[in-house]
Write a protein that holds these residues in place. Structure first.
Motif, PDB file in Angstrom:
ATOM      1  N   MET A   1      31.532  23.696 110.225  1.00 10.87           N
ATOM      2  CA  MET A   1      31.362  22.504 109.424  1.00 10.87           C
ATOM      3  C   MET A   1      31.945  21.271 110.113  1.00 10.87           C
ATOM      4  SD  MET A   1      31.639  23.587 105.389  1.00 10.87           S
ATOM      5  CE  MET A   1      33.236  22.932 105.240  1.00 10.87           C
ATOM      6  N   ARG A   2      33.013  21.466 110.863  1.00 10.54           N
ATOM      7  CA  ARG A   2      33.667  20.326 111.488  1.00 10.54           C
ATOM      8  C   ARG A   2      32.681  19.596 112.397  1.00 10.54           C
ATOM      9  NH1 ARG A   2      38.501  18.753 111.374  1.00 10.54           N
ATOM     10  NH2 ARG A   2      39.424  20.719 110.758  1.00 10.54           N
ATOM     11  N   ASP A   3      32.593  18.292 112.202  1.00 15.78           N
ATOM     12  CA  ASP A   3      31.704  17.415 112.958  1.00 15.78           C
ATOM     13  C   ASP A   3      30.232  17.805 112.858  1.00 15.78           C
ATOM     14  OD1 ASP A   3      33.750  15.695 113.826  1.00 15.78           O
ATOM     15  OD2 ASP A   3      34.248  17.065 115.467  1.00 15.78           O
ATOM     16  N   ARG A   4      29.852  18.472 111.774  1.00 15.35           N
ATOM     17  CA  ARG A   4      28.452  18.852 111.563  1.00 15.35           C
ATOM     18  C   ARG A   4      27.971  18.630 110.127  1.00 15.35           C
ATOM     19  NH1 ARG A   4      27.050  21.694 116.222  1.00 15.35           N
ATOM     20  NH2 ARG A   4      28.776  22.749 117.236  1.00 15.35           N
ATOM     21  N   VAL A   5      28.837  18.825 109.169  1.00 12.93           N
ATOM     22  CA  VAL A   5      28.428  18.831 107.764  1.00 12.93           C
ATOM     23  C   VAL A   5      27.859  17.487 107.305  1.00 12.93           C
ATOM     24  CG1 VAL A   5      30.693  18.257 106.786  1.00 12.93           C
ATOM     25  CG2 VAL A   5      29.079  19.638 105.460  1.00 12.93           C
ATOM     26  N   GLY A   6      28.275  16.401 107.907  1.00 11.94           N
ATOM     27  CA  GLY A   6      27.812  15.089 107.486  1.00 11.94           C
ATOM     28  C   GLY A   6      26.326  14.871 107.651  1.00 11.94           C
ATOM     29  N   VAL A   7      25.699  15.609 108.543  1.00 14.42           N
ATOM     30  CA  VAL A   7      24.263  15.476 108.777  1.00 14.42           C
ATOM     31  C   VAL A   7      23.470  15.709 107.500  1.00 14.42           C
ATOM     32  CG1 VAL A   7      22.311  16.513 110.009  1.00 14.42           C
ATOM     33  CG2 VAL A   7      24.441  16.023 111.221  1.00 14.42           C
ATOM     34  N   PHE A   8      23.970  16.563 106.625  1.00 15.59           N
ATOM     35  CA  PHE A   8      23.257  16.831 105.371  1.00 15.59           C
ATOM     36  C   PHE A   8      23.031  15.549 104.574  1.00 15.59           C
ATOM     37  CE2 PHE A   8      24.563  21.192 106.193  1.00 15.59           C
ATOM     38  CZ  PHE A   8      23.465  21.916 105.751  1.00 15.59           C
ATOM     39  N   THR A   9      23.918  14.587 104.699  1.00 13.95           N
ATOM     40  CA  THR A   9      23.797  13.363 103.895  1.00 13.95           C
ATOM     41  C   THR A   9      22.762  12.390 104.428  1.00 13.95           C
ATOM     42  OG1 THR A   9      25.591  12.221 105.053  1.00 13.95           O
ATOM     43  CG2 THR A   9      26.188  13.554 103.120  1.00 13.95           C
ATOM     44  N   CYS A  10      22.080  12.752 105.489  1.00  9.59           N
ATOM     45  CA  CYS A  10      21.009  11.898 106.014  1.00  9.59           C
ATOM     46  C   CYS A  10      19.772  11.931 105.116  1.00  9.59           C
ATOM     47  CB  CYS A  10      20.646  12.319 107.436  1.00  9.59           C
ATOM     48  SG  CYS A  10      21.965  11.976 108.623  1.00  9.59           S
ATOM     49  N   SER A  11      19.734  12.875 104.188  1.00  7.27           N
ATOM     50  CA  SER A  11      18.643  12.911 103.208  1.00  7.27           C
ATOM     51  C   SER A  11      19.243  13.124 101.826  1.00  7.27           C
ATOM     52  CB  SER A  11      17.650  14.039 103.525  1.00  7.27           C
ATOM     53  OG  SER A  11      18.190  15.301 103.216  1.00  7.27           O
TER      54      SER A  11
ATOM     55  N   LEU B   1      34.743  17.612  98.048  1.00  7.69           N
ATOM     56  CA  LEU B   1      33.521  17.315  98.796  1.00  7.69           C
ATOM     57  C   LEU B   1      33.712  16.112  99.711  1.00  7.69           C
ATOM     58  CD1 LEU B   1      30.738  17.892  96.126  1.00  7.69           C
ATOM     59  CD2 LEU B   1      30.944  19.065  98.319  1.00  7.69           C
ATOM     60  N   ASN B   2      34.383  15.092  99.211  1.00 12.20           N
ATOM     61  CA  ASN B   2      34.616  13.902 100.028  1.00 12.20           C
ATOM     62  C   ASN B   2      35.541  14.200 101.202  1.00 12.20           C
ATOM     63  OD1 ASN B   2      32.912  12.215  98.561  1.00 12.20           O
ATOM     64  ND2 ASN B   2      34.502  11.814  97.054  1.00 12.20           N
ATOM     65  N   PHE B   3      36.531  15.055 100.994  1.00 16.32           N
ATOM     66  CA  PHE B   3      37.397  15.467 102.095  1.00 16.32           C
ATOM     67  C   PHE B   3      36.565  16.171 103.166  1.00 16.32           C
ATOM     68  CE2 PHE B   3      39.792  18.719 104.310  1.00 16.32           C
ATOM     69  CZ  PHE B   3      40.818  17.976 104.850  1.00 16.32           C
ATOM     70  N   VAL B   4      35.736  17.110 102.736  1.00 23.27           N
ATOM     71  CA  VAL B   4      34.905  17.854 103.691  1.00 23.27           C
ATOM     72  C   VAL B   4      33.965  16.901 104.418  1.00 23.27           C
ATOM     73  CG1 VAL B   4      33.042  19.561 103.858  1.00 23.27           C
ATOM     74  CG2 VAL B   4      35.065  20.050 102.465  1.00 23.27           C
TER      75      VAL B   4
ATOM     76  N   GLY C   1      33.601  14.210 110.148  1.00 27.59           N
ATOM     77  CA  GLY C   1      33.867  13.335 111.292  1.00 27.59           C
ATOM     78  C   GLY C   1      32.681  12.475 111.687  1.00 27.59           C
ATOM     79  N   THR C   2      32.326  12.534 112.966  1.00 27.93           N
ATOM     80  CA  THR C   2      31.264  11.684 113.500  1.00 27.93           C
ATOM     81  C   THR C   2      29.876  12.088 113.022  1.00 27.93           C
ATOM     82  OG1 THR C   2      31.107  13.035 115.493  1.00 27.93           O
ATOM     83  CG2 THR C   2      32.585  11.135 115.578  1.00 27.93           C
ATOM     84  N   SER C   3      29.746  13.258 112.391  1.00 28.56           N
ATOM     85  CA  SER C   3      28.430  13.668 111.897  1.00 28.56           C
ATOM     86  C   SER C   3      28.059  12.956 110.594  1.00 28.56           C
ATOM     87  CB  SER C   3      28.381  15.184 111.674  1.00 28.56           C
ATOM     88  OG  SER C   3      29.163  15.569 110.560  1.00 28.56           O
TER      89      SER C   3
ATOM     90  N   LEU D   1      15.851  12.647 109.655  1.00 30.03           N
ATOM     91  CA  LEU D   1      16.116  11.322 109.095  1.00 30.03           C
ATOM     92  C   LEU D   1      17.433  10.719 109.582  1.00 30.03           C
ATOM     93  CD1 LEU D   1      15.095  12.101 105.421  1.00 30.03           C
ATOM     94  CD2 LEU D   1      13.755  10.847 107.129  1.00 30.03           C
ATOM     95  N   CYS D   2      18.218  11.514 110.274  1.00 25.53           N
ATOM     96  CA  CYS D   2      19.572  11.111 110.628  1.00 25.53           C
ATOM     97  C   CYS D   2      19.596  10.214 111.863  1.00 25.53           C
ATOM     98  CB  CYS D   2      20.406  12.368 110.882  1.00 25.53           C
ATOM     99  SG  CYS D   2      22.169  12.083 110.707  1.00 25.53           S
ATOM    100  N   PRO D   3      20.362   9.142 111.810  1.00 27.57           N
ATOM    101  CA  PRO D   3      20.470   8.271 112.978  1.00 27.57           C
ATOM    102  C   PRO D   3      21.123   8.965 114.179  1.00 27.57           C
ATOM    103  CG  PRO D   3      21.971   7.547 111.253  1.00 27.57           C
ATOM    104  CD  PRO D   3      21.142   8.654 110.687  1.00 27.57           C
ATOM    105  N   ARG D   4      21.820  10.049 113.923  1.00 31.65           N
ATOM    106  CA  ARG D   4      22.465  10.809 114.999  1.00 31.65           C
ATOM    107  C   ARG D   4      21.785  12.170 115.135  1.00 31.65           C
ATOM    108  NH1 ARG D   4      27.643   9.155 112.197  1.00 31.65           N
ATOM    109  NH2 ARG D   4      28.131   7.218 113.201  1.00 31.65           N
ATOM    110  N   SER D   5      20.485  12.172 115.180  1.00 30.50           N
ATOM    111  CA  SER D   5      19.733  13.430 115.135  1.00 30.50           C
ATOM    112  C   SER D   5      20.002  14.354 116.309  1.00 30.50           C
ATOM    113  CB  SER D   5      18.234  13.155 115.020  1.00 30.50           C
ATOM    114  OG  SER D   5      17.799  12.406 116.128  1.00 30.50           O
ATOM    115  N   GLY D   6      20.742  13.931 117.306  1.00 28.46           N
ATOM    116  CA  GLY D   6      21.072  14.816 118.414  1.00 28.46           C
ATOM    117  C   GLY D   6      22.201  15.746 118.113  1.00 28.46           C
ATOM    118  N   LYS D   7      22.863  15.592 116.972  1.00 28.35           N
ATOM    119  CA  LYS D   7      24.040  16.410 116.637  1.00 28.35           C
ATOM    120  C   LYS D   7      23.661  17.658 115.918  1.00 28.35           C
ATOM    121  CE  LYS D   7      27.448  13.165 117.220  1.00 28.35           C
ATOM    122  NZ  LYS D   7      28.713  13.246 117.677  1.00 28.35           N
TER     123      LYS D   7
END
Length: 96
Positions: free
Chosen positions: A1-11, A39-42, A48-50, A90-96
């Motif tokens: 999850m670290r530096d990856r989970v944020g991608v879910f919020t791109c949609s 959830l906000n902590f996670v 992180g950067t995701s 949809l993510c601006p950082r789609s390479g992650k």
């Protein structure tokens, strides 16, 4: 999850998934604000950067609504993969 989970919020679908997945929606954390805080902590600490800039934190009301409609599937891995694939597109950082 670290530096990856944020991608879910791109949609919107991915964001909702994080609050509807059974481990969250059926959590023993009964208070909606308490669960929103987790959830906000996670999302913001572990993600992180995701986690895209400008992502809004979960509110108690949003968590309450998401918990009321937990994901119902027998194949969570496939469901998660499809949702993640659509979010990545949809993510601006789609390479992650």
């Amino acid at each position: 999850m670290r530096d990856r989970v944020g991608v879910f919020t791109c949609s919107a679908e991915g964001r909702a998934y994080l609050g509807r997945v059974p481990g969250v929606s059926m959590s023993l954390i009964r208070g909606d604000q308490d669960l929103a805080d987790v959830l906000n902590f996670v999302l913001f600490r572990m993600g992180g950067t995701s986690t895209p800039a400008g992502t809004q934190p979960y509110s108690a009301e949003e968590v309450h609504n998401l918990r009321a409609n937990p994901i119902e599937t027998t194949n969570f891995m496939e469901t998660r993969a499809m949702i993640l694939q659509r979010a990545l597109a949809l993510c601006p950082r789609s390479g992650k």
